[in-house]
Design an enzyme around this catalytic site. Structure first.
Site, short mmCIF file in Angstrom:
data_model
loop_
_atom_site.label_atom_id
_atom_site.label_comp_id
_atom_site.label_asym_id
_atom_site.label_seq_id
_atom_site.Cartn_x
_atom_site.Cartn_y
_atom_site.Cartn_z
N LYS A 69 -38.71 -15.15 -32.77
CA LYS A 69 -37.58 -15.13 -33.71
C LYS A 69 -36.52 -16.12 -33.23
CE LYS A 69 -34.46 -12.65 -31.00
NZ LYS A 69 -33.23 -13.17 -30.40
N ASP A 101 -34.31 -5.53 -30.52
CA ASP A 101 -34.86 -6.62 -31.33
C ASP A 101 -36.16 -6.21 -32.02
OD1 ASP A 101 -33.06 -8.61 -30.89
OD2 ASP A 101 -34.22 -9.61 -29.31
O1 C5P Z 1 -32.36 -2.89 -26.59
P1 C5P Z 1 -32.69 -3.82 -25.47
O2 C5P Z 1 -33.39 -3.11 -24.34
O3 C5P Z 1 -33.41 -5.05 -25.88
O4 C5P Z 1 -31.30 -4.32 -24.91
C1 C5P Z 1 -31.15 -4.85 -23.63
C2 C5P Z 1 -29.70 -4.72 -23.22
O5 C5P Z 1 -28.88 -5.58 -24.00
C3 C5P Z 1 -29.12 -3.33 -23.41
O6 C5P Z 1 -29.35 -2.52 -22.28
C4 C5P Z 1 -27.65 -3.62 -23.60
O7 C5P Z 1 -27.05 -3.82 -22.33
C5 C5P Z 1 -27.64 -4.96 -24.30
N1 C5P Z 1 -27.49 -4.85 -25.76
C6 C5P Z 1 -26.26 -4.51 -26.28
N2 C5P Z 1 -26.10 -4.41 -27.64
C7 C5P Z 1 -27.13 -4.66 -28.47
C8 C5P Z 1 -28.40 -5.03 -27.95
C9 C5P Z 1 -28.53 -5.12 -26.59
O8 C5P Z 1 -25.29 -4.29 -25.55
N3 C5P Z 1 -26.94 -4.55 -29.78
#
Ligand code: C5P
Length: 346
Positions: free
Chosen positions: A22, A157
């Site tokens: 993406k 994502d």
């Molecule tokens: O959801 P994912 O594990 O991909 O996100 C990784 C990190 O990115 C989360 O632990 C968070 O610290 C940050 N994040 C965030 N807000 C989002 C997506 C991700 O703060 N909308």
């Protein structure tokens, strides 16, 4: 009449899924949430650049994963294995969930802001459903509910890749508003990725803590992102998207934080602007930089120019000899993950 899918333990050939990358054309950070995440607004598009996952019954008692192409770090952490485990748990032993052997051909740069791991997770969810006969044995609505619930839990994502169509994303990433296909010829994209793995969490925490990471124009990023989504909904043409590249390239609220987390990223971006004379954007939390073109051929010519710049020293980057330079396109098909096209890293 169409044939029912054959469970994996009776298949002769592996299940193969493409997992597209993406690109964030915009990324507005709207605020901090009580759950520790951030509310976002982003226009995201799938790319032709894809990983390839093949899945077959394992010979041994546990799920296995072999990775070819690019190293992905500790494989036990890989979202493919986590997705298999999540599907198995969600099915509560309703189906004969035999152990699976996965082979992942990695073409998408890893931890690079291109969503490769998240896309692999959806490919793995679907391959596991297919292998275990969920298509025939589960009510479609129940299966769809499990699929979207697991996707949201595997990462912010991941829900985007359930449809892998152009979409306006909100919430922490789980609210996916699918946009119509872009009209006209698929735009080319040049991706330039320094060989530095970036943890998304580190970029968001830099944004929260470091005053130098605060975007100067956060309100305008949100406006640009919502405006683009509105235009897209009304039927945007690919050439109109290119005209907006300058606005989009500056519409990422994580850019200043990524520059702090990845020393040398700002210098790389400047040297690309000098070399190519075009706006250069950042995808997600980086470090992938993007440049839009009218076609894949134009993006490929730009890739040649960047390679020449690396050779003559005019392109500066951290570990410049290991820079990934990839020419691909924005996917305009309804279901890009079903398309056979893949882009080889140059
Ligand atoms: O959801 P994912 O594990 O991909 O996100 C990784 C990190 O990115 C989360 O632990 C968070 O610290 C940050 N994040 C965030 N807000 C989002 C997506 C991700 O703060 N909308």
């Amino acid at each position: 009449m169409h044939d029912a899918p054959v469970p994996a333990d009776r298949r002769l050939s592996p299940i193969v899924r493409l997992a597209p990358a993406k690109l964030n054309l915009t990324l507005a950070v709207l605020g901090w949430r009580p759950d520790g995440y951030h509310d976002l607004h982003s226009v995201m598009v799938p790319l032709a650049l894809s990983d390839r996952l093949s899945v077959a019954p394992a010979l041994g008692p546990v799920d296995t994963l072999r990775v070819a192409g690019r190293p992905v770090g500790p494989e036990a952490d890989n979202l493919v294995l986590r997705a298999f485990a999540a599907v198995r748990t969600a099915l509560h032993g309703q189906l004969g969930a035999v152990p699976l052997a996965a082979r992942l051909e990695k073409h998408i740069p890893v931890a690079a802001g291109l969503g490769g791991g998240s896309s692999d997770a959806v490919a793995a969810l679907d391959a596991a459903f297919d292998a275990w006969g969920a298509d025939t044995q589960l009510d479609p609505a129940h299966r769809a509910a499990i699929r979207s619930d697991l996707a949201a839990r595997l990462g912010s994502d991941v829900p985007f890749f359930l449809t892998a169509s152009a979409a306006a994303i909100s919430g922490r990433g789980e609210v996916v508003d699918v946009l119509p296909a872009l009209r006209g010829t698929a735009p080319g994209v040049l991706l330039v990725t320094p060989d530095v793995a970036v943890a998304t969490a580190a970029v968001f925490s830099t944004l929260d803590r470091d005053p130098l990471a605060l975007p100067a124009n956060s309100g305008s990023t949100r406006a640009a992102s919502e405006h683009l989504a509105g235009e897209w909904r009304a039927g945007l043409r690919a050439d109109a998207l290119l005209v907006r590249a300058g606005v989009l390239a500056s519409a990422n609220d994580l850019a200043a934080a990524a520059d702090i987390v990845v020393p040398g990223l700002r210098a790389l971006r400047r040297s690309l602007v000098r070399c190519l004379g075009r706006p250069v954007g950042l995808s997600g939390s980086g470090p992938t930089l993007w440049v839009l073109y009218a076609s894949k051929a134009e993006a490929a010519a730009a890739a040649e120019a960047v390679s020449a710049g690396v050779a003559d020293g005019s392109i500066v980057a951290p570990r410049v000899d290991r820079l990934s330079i990839i020419a691909t396109t924005i996917s305009t098909a309804a279901h890009p993950a079903d398309r056979p096209e893949e882009d080889e890293p140059r």
